[in-house]
Design a protein around this motif. Structure first.
Motif, PDB file in Angstrom:
ATOM      1  N   GLU A   1       5.884  -3.999   8.595  1.00  0.00           N
ATOM      2  CA  GLU A   1       6.051  -3.617   6.960  1.00  0.00           C
ATOM      3  C   GLU A   1       5.935  -2.388   6.822  1.00  0.00           C
ATOM      4  N   ARG A   2       5.071  -1.452   6.868  1.00  0.00           N
ATOM      5  CA  ARG A   2       4.534  -0.485   6.744  1.00  0.00           C
ATOM      6  C   ARG A   2       5.614   0.576   7.779  1.00  0.00           C
ATOM      7  N   HIS A  55       8.573   2.558   6.263  1.00  0.00           N
ATOM      8  CA  HIS A  55       8.514   4.182   6.521  1.00  0.00           C
ATOM      9  C   HIS A  55      10.163   4.659   6.768  1.00  0.00           C
ATOM     10  N   LEU A 108       1.735   1.656   0.437  1.00  0.00           N
ATOM     11  CA  LEU A 108       1.557   1.955   1.321  1.00  0.00           C
ATOM     12  C   LEU A 108       2.046   3.939   1.707  1.00  0.00           C
TER      13      LEU A 108
END
Length: 435
Positions: A279-280, A284, A309
């Motif tokens: 997910e991160r 990003h 995040l």
């Protein structure tokens, strides 16, 4: 989506008012020959051009079940539509329960307030109960309609717009620092690896629903199931350091410049991830694309990790926060026994249901090792409608809160807190899909 169920008539008690009509309305399942007329009524109710294209007719013939596709006819003209199909819904703990998924609900504006929706709904729910479905599900286009049929909003959704320059993310980011990687792929790759990834996601997320092969074909532009307006999106996949696929995103972008400066938006169609690392990395990645200054997240879980995040969570602004999946309990015993419970306790529930499908008094005995539920003659501790039970079942709602709203009644002081201790979950349920 449970399209435009243009308000059928009911008074404040939920009873249907009958309006005199010169002709009787015939509610029944359609035949295959009536699919074009059914689509015309569906498009009319959904405020789309009513004429059905040959492609739309041909596509509908490939997947709708006429026995589960209902219509209301007035002198041979279709004036109401309703369709259901089999679905699996993930309960708390990962069990997959059979669901009656409802969609394509409309009543033509000229025929509102004649009990048409009520008749179609009653027929479908009775059949679902007879089949052994544990719940019925839908995505409500309009909030006030479905509560009177025993549905309750069981999950929520949220959307954010991310102001990329404000996030505080390193603009020189070139990939995950955990040894994983993000790769661009095409639709054919998504059809190969997406279904297995989604299976992993839905088995760990209460509120998630099954996706069939057609979903993946529609969302990757297979010609025979997509319209002529299809625009190929970008697809990115996150692979862990070991090479395992753990996340995937589909997104599009615009091309907007002002004074020789880019102001482009990445618009996420869908993003699924089975690990926080995936997910991160995918968020990003989206925030690192050259010229992208905004990211529109699409429908996300209300407790999504995304805002936090970011070094500056205020860079993500909520644009939508609303109900999403509605659940109608058809079998109280199986529904309560299907899910897991973090705590231990017992609770006697008095469930009211004006349609009689799920009404009764039930004793729930639950704990980390399992649960049992059975009809009982013991005094009720908590009285609630079947719609409120649907709101509580996936763990997103508070019985104490519903009691404060006058929607649940404590027959024994503290019963709402007992219900919350048993039913609520640490992460909120989420349905990533619309149907």
């Amino acid at each position: 989506m449970t399209d435009r169920a243009l308000t059928d008539s009911s008074d404040s008690t939920g009873s249907t008012r009958s309006i005199d009509s010169a002709r009787p309305i015939d509610v029944r399942a359609i035949t295959t020959d009536e699919i074009p007329e059914w689509i015309r009524a569906l498009n009319t109710g959904f405020l789309r051009p009513p004429t059905a294209s040959e492609q739309e007719i041909a596509d509908r013939r490939t997947y709708i079940d006429p026995d589960r596709t209902l219509a209301a006819f007035d002198a041979g003209r279709c004036v109401g539509t309703f369709r259901s199909f089999p679905q699996e819904l993930t309960a708390v703990g990962g069990a997959l329960v059979p669901a009656d998924a409802i969609s394509n609900v409309t009543v033509t504006p000229t025929h509102r307030r004649r009990g048409i929706l009520g008749r179609m709904m009653a027929r479908d729910l009775a059949a679902a109960k007879e089949r052994g479905d544990v719940v019925a599900t839908l995505i409500a286009a309009e909030y006030p309609i479905y509560g009177r049929y025993g549905f309750g909003p069981a999950t929520s959704t949220a959307e954010w717009i991310v102001d990329v320059p404000r996030t505080g993310l390193d603009p020189r980011w070139s990939g995950p620092a955990d040894g994983g990687r993000v790769d661009l792929v095409d639709g054919e790759d998504v059809r190969k690896i997406g279904p297995e990834l989604h299976e992993r996601l839905r088995r760990g997320r209460p509120g998630a629903v099954s996706r069939d092969e057609r979903w993946w074909r529609i969302n990757t532009g297979v010609p025979e199931v997509t319209s002529g307006s299809w625009t190929e999106p970008y697809y990115a996949v996150y692979r862990s350091a070991s090479g395992e696929v753990e996340g995937m995103v589909s997104y599009e972008s615009d091309d907007k410049w002002d004074d020789k400066r880019p102001h482009n938006t990445a618009d996420v169609n869908w993003l699924i991830a089975v690990t926080p690392a995936a997910e991160r990395a995918l968020w990003h990645y989206l925030c690192s694309i050259d010229w992208i200054t905004r990211v529109k997240t699409g429908w996300r879980a209300p407790d999504d990790l995304l805002p936090h995040l970011l070094p500056d969570p205020r860079a993500a602004r909520v644009t939508t926060q609303a109900d999403w999946l509605w659940v109608r309990i058809l079998d109280v015993v199986r529904a309560l026994e299907a899910r897991t419970y973090a705590g231990t306790g017992t609770l006697v529930l008095e469930v009211t249901d004006r349609d009689g499908l799920s009404a009764g008094r039930y004793r729930l005995e639950a704990g980390p090792d399992g649960a049992s539920c059975a009809p009982t003659t013991l005094d009720a501790e908590l009285t609630l409608g079947v719609g409120e039970l649907g709101r509580l079942w996936l763990g997103d709602e508070s019985a104490v809160r519903l009691a404060a709203l006058g929607l649940v009644r404590e027959e024994r002081a503290g019963a709402g807190s007992v219900a919350d201790a048993l039913l609520r979950t640490s992460r909120r349920p989420w349905c990533p899909d619309i149907f």
